[in-house]
Design a protein around this motif. Structure first.
Motif, PDB file in Angstrom:
ATOM      1  N   GLY A 128     104.724  40.249  98.264  1.00 13.36           N
ATOM      2  CA  GLY A 128     105.151  40.694  96.940  1.00 13.36           C
ATOM      3  C   GLY A 128     104.313  41.842  96.411  1.00 13.36           C
ATOM      4  N   LYS A 129     104.610  42.223  95.175  1.00 15.25           N
ATOM      5  CA  LYS A 129     103.900  43.321  94.527  1.00 15.25           C
ATOM      6  C   LYS A 129     102.479  42.901  94.183  1.00 15.25           C
ATOM      7  CE  LYS A 129     107.658  45.736  92.200  1.00 15.25           C
ATOM      8  NZ  LYS A 129     108.171  46.160  90.876  1.00 15.25           N
ATOM      9  N   HIS A 130     101.550  43.786  94.496  1.00  9.90           N
ATOM     10  CA  HIS A 130     100.165  43.607  94.086  1.00  9.90           C
ATOM     11  C   HIS A 130      99.836  44.687  93.063  1.00  9.90           C
ATOM     12  CE1 HIS A 130      98.343  41.066  97.544  1.00  9.90           C
ATOM     13  NE2 HIS A 130      99.634  40.795  97.420  1.00  9.90           N
ATOM     14  N   THR A 131      99.122  44.311  92.023  1.00 10.59           N
ATOM     15  CA  THR A 131      98.691  45.250  91.000  1.00 10.59           C
ATOM     16  C   THR A 131      97.262  45.673  91.307  1.00 10.59           C
ATOM     17  OG1 THR A 131     100.116  44.173  89.381  1.00 10.59           O
ATOM     18  CG2 THR A 131      98.376  45.601  88.519  1.00 10.59           C
ATOM     19  N   TYR A 132      97.009  46.967  91.222  1.00 15.94           N
ATOM     20  CA  TYR A 132      95.689  47.542  91.506  1.00 15.94           C
ATOM     21  C   TYR A 132      95.101  48.062  90.202  1.00 15.94           C
ATOM     22  CZ  TYR A 132      97.179  46.741  96.168  1.00 15.94           C
ATOM     23  OH  TYR A 132      97.619  46.095  97.292  1.00 15.94           O
ATOM     24  N   PHE A 133      94.120  47.341  89.680  1.00 16.93           N
ATOM     25  CA  PHE A 133      93.510  47.680  88.403  1.00 16.93           C
ATOM     26  C   PHE A 133      92.407  48.707  88.637  1.00 16.93           C
ATOM     27  CE2 PHE A 133      95.596  43.725  87.550  1.00 16.93           C
ATOM     28  CZ  PHE A 133      96.057  43.862  86.254  1.00 16.93           C
ATOM     29  N   ILE A 134      92.658  49.926  88.182  1.00 18.69           N
ATOM     30  CA  ILE A 134      91.696  51.017  88.282  1.00 18.69           C
ATOM     31  C   ILE A 134      90.983  51.077  86.937  1.00 18.69           C
ATOM     32  CG2 ILE A 134      91.386  53.492  88.613  1.00 18.69           C
ATOM     33  CD1 ILE A 134      94.111  53.411  90.184  1.00 18.69           C
ATOM     34  N   GLY A 135      89.692  50.760  86.951  1.00 17.98           N
ATOM     35  CA  GLY A 135      88.933  50.696  85.709  1.00 17.98           C
ATOM     36  C   GLY A 135      87.810  51.710  85.652  1.00 17.98           C
ATOM     37  N   ILE A 136      87.697  52.347  84.495  1.00 19.36           N
ATOM     38  CA  ILE A 136      86.549  53.197  84.184  1.00 19.36           C
ATOM     39  C   ILE A 136      85.780  52.431  83.110  1.00 19.36           C
ATOM     40  CG2 ILE A 136      85.742  55.481  83.474  1.00 19.36           C
ATOM     41  CD1 ILE A 136      87.729  55.583  85.855  1.00 19.36           C
ATOM     42  N   HIS A 137      84.554  52.086  83.404  1.00 19.29           N
ATOM     43  CA  HIS A 137      83.748  51.253  82.517  1.00 19.29           C
ATOM     44  C   HIS A 137      82.647  52.119  81.890  1.00 19.29           C
ATOM     45  CE1 HIS A 137      85.542  47.799  84.739  1.00 19.29           C
ATOM     46  NE2 HIS A 137      85.443  48.642  85.756  1.00 19.29           N
ATOM     47  N   ALA A 138      82.646  52.232  80.563  1.00 21.76           N
ATOM     48  CA  ALA A 138      81.614  52.973  79.835  1.00 21.76           C
ATOM     49  C   ALA A 138      80.448  52.023  79.588  1.00 21.76           C
ATOM     50  CB  ALA A 138      82.168  53.489  78.512  1.00 21.76           C
ATOM     51  N   LEU A 139      79.254  52.435  80.023  1.00 22.96           N
ATOM     52  CA  LEU A 139      78.093  51.548  79.992  1.00 22.96           C
ATOM     53  C   LEU A 139      76.990  52.087  79.083  1.00 22.96           C
ATOM     54  CD1 LEU A 139      78.041  50.905  83.836  1.00 22.96           C
ATOM     55  CD2 LEU A 139      79.153  49.530  82.063  1.00 22.96           C
ATOM     56  N   ASP A 140      76.144  51.172  78.606  1.00 26.31           N
ATOM     57  CA  ASP A 140      75.068  51.544  77.679  1.00 26.31           C
ATOM     58  C   ASP A 140      73.735  51.816  78.360  1.00 26.31           C
ATOM     59  OD1 ASP A 140      74.215  48.993  78.363  1.00 26.31           O
ATOM     60  OD2 ASP A 140      74.201  48.216  76.314  1.00 26.31           O
ATOM     61  N   VAL A 141      73.733  51.941  79.686  1.00 24.23           N
ATOM     62  CA  VAL A 141      72.515  52.238  80.453  1.00 24.23           C
ATOM     63  C   VAL A 141      72.783  53.413  81.394  1.00 24.23           C
ATOM     64  CG1 VAL A 141      71.526  49.916  80.337  1.00 24.23           C
ATOM     65  CG2 VAL A 141      73.109  50.492  82.185  1.00 24.23           C
ATOM     66  N   ASP A 142      71.722  54.175  81.696  1.00 31.60           N
ATOM     67  CA  ASP A 142      71.853  55.290  82.634  1.00 31.60           C
ATOM     68  C   ASP A 142      72.132  54.799  84.052  1.00 31.60           C
ATOM     69  OD1 ASP A 142      71.313  57.312  80.729  1.00 31.60           O
ATOM     70  OD2 ASP A 142      69.155  56.978  80.951  1.00 31.60           O
ATOM     71  N   SER A 160      78.485  43.092  82.858  1.00 34.01           N
ATOM     72  CA  SER A 160      78.947  42.209  81.787  1.00 34.01           C
ATOM     73  C   SER A 160      78.186  42.374  80.482  1.00 34.01           C
ATOM     74  CB  SER A 160      78.934  40.752  82.243  1.00 34.01           C
ATOM     75  OG  SER A 160      77.605  40.307  82.457  1.00 34.01           O
ATOM     76  N   GLY A 161      76.913  42.627  80.515  1.00 29.79           N
ATOM     77  CA  GLY A 161      76.154  42.800  79.285  1.00 29.79           C
ATOM     78  C   GLY A 161      75.977  44.247  78.862  1.00 29.79           C
ATOM     79  N   HIS A 162      76.591  45.170  79.617  1.00 31.17           N
ATOM     80  CA  HIS A 162      76.368  46.591  79.350  1.00 31.17           C
ATOM     81  C   HIS A 162      77.651  47.389  79.089  1.00 31.17           C
ATOM     82  CE1 HIS A 162      72.126  46.310  80.257  1.00 31.17           C
ATOM     83  NE2 HIS A 162      72.427  45.614  81.340  1.00 31.17           N
ATOM     84  N   THR A 163      78.799  46.749  79.084  1.00 30.43           N
ATOM     85  CA  THR A 163      80.061  47.463  78.933  1.00 30.43           C
ATOM     86  C   THR A 163      80.372  47.701  77.457  1.00 30.43           C
ATOM     87  OG1 THR A 163      80.867  46.428  80.959  1.00 30.43           O
ATOM     88  CG2 THR A 163      82.508  47.459  79.539  1.00 30.43           C
ATOM     89  N   LEU A 164      80.488  48.980  77.105  1.00 29.49           N
ATOM     90  CA  LEU A 164      80.814  49.374  75.733  1.00 29.49           C
ATOM     91  C   LEU A 164      82.321  49.477  75.515  1.00 29.49           C
ATOM     92  CD1 LEU A 164      78.247  52.304  75.429  1.00 29.49           C
ATOM     93  CD2 LEU A 164      78.058  50.034  74.371  1.00 29.49           C
ATOM     94  N   ALA A 165      83.027  49.975  76.521  1.00 34.63           N
ATOM     95  CA  ALA A 165      84.474  50.202  76.434  1.00 34.63           C
ATOM     96  C   ALA A 165      85.004  50.366  77.853  1.00 34.63           C
ATOM     97  CB  ALA A 165      84.781  51.444  75.600  1.00 34.63           C
TER      98      ALA A 165
END
Length: 176
Positions: A128-142, A160-165
Motif C-alpha cells: 500500500g501507500k507509504h507516507t514519507y514525512f520530510i521534516g525540517i526541525h528548527a533547534l535552539d542549539v548550534d 525532543s528538548g531543543h525543537t522550537l518549530a
C-alpha cells in the motif's frame, strides 16, 4: 495529511517548507524513489527551502521518515543534524554519499539501511501507500553534539528538548 509522527518528538509551531522536487500529499517522483532497494528510482535527496522559523533558531535538522514501514519502528530514510541557522535551503542531491551539497559542519547520519546518505522510497510491493514525512526541525542549539555513529532515532530523542518549530511536507509512494 496524516498526523505527523514528529509530534511525538515535540508539538511545536509550524513554519514553511517548499520543494521544487516533491509536493505535500503527492506521489514521490522517480529521482526520490530508491534504486538501491530496487524500487526503480535514483536515491536523490529532494531540493528543500524553508522560511518563517523562529528568530532564535540556532541550527536545523532534516529527517525523512516512513512510519508505514513493516518494521514495528518505521524506517528512517535520511537524517542530517547541525545545519547552521544561516542555511535555508538544500539543492537537489545534497544528501549524496559524500554530502556534497551539505553545509560545513552538518552531520549526515546513517539511515535504517546503514547508509550515510539519502535513501529513496521503497515500500514492499503490495504493502500500500507509504507516507514519507520530510521534516525540517528548527533547534535552539548550534549543535546537538552527536557523533557519526548516532542513529536517526537518537537524533529524534536528542531533538525532543531543543525543537522550537517544525516544517513538514509528506509525499507518498506505493509499489504495486
Amino acid at each position: 495529511m496524516t498526523t505527523s509522527p514528529y509530534d511525538d518528538i515535540a508539538q511545536v509551531p509550524a513554519f514553511e517548507v517548499t520543494s521544487t522536487d516533491v509536493t505535500d500529499g503527492a506521489e514521490l517522483p522517480t529521482p526520490q524513489v530508491s534504486g538501491i532497494f530496487g524500487a526503480g528510482g535514483e536515491d536523490v535527496s529532494p531540493q528543500l527551502s524553508w522560511s518563517g522559523f523562529p528568530p532564535e533558531t540556532k541550527s536545523f535538522a532534516i529527517t525523512v521518515y516512513d512510519p508505514d514501514a513493516p518494521t514495528g519502528a518505521g524506517f528512517w530514510h535520511w537524517a542530517v543534524a547541525d545545519i547552521p541557522a544561516s542555511v535555508t535551503s538544500l539543492s537537489t542531491g545534497a544528501g549524496d554519499a559524500a554530502g556534497s551539497g551539505l553545509p560545513a559542519g552538518a552531520l549526515q547520519l546513517k539511515n535504517d539501511g546503514s547508509l550515510a546518505h539519502y535513501l529513496g522510497a521503497a515500500p514492499p510491493a503490495g504493502h500500500g501507500k507509504h507516507t514519507y514525512f520530510i521534516g525540517i526541525h528548527a533547534l535552539d542549539v548550534d549543535s546537538l553534539g552527536l557523533d557519526a555513529g548516532a542513529t536517526p532515532a537518537f537524533l529524534g530523542f536528542t531533538m525532543s528538548g531543543h525543537t522550537l518549530a517544525r516544517a513538514v511536507i509528506a509525499p507518498w509512494f506505493e509499489v504495486k
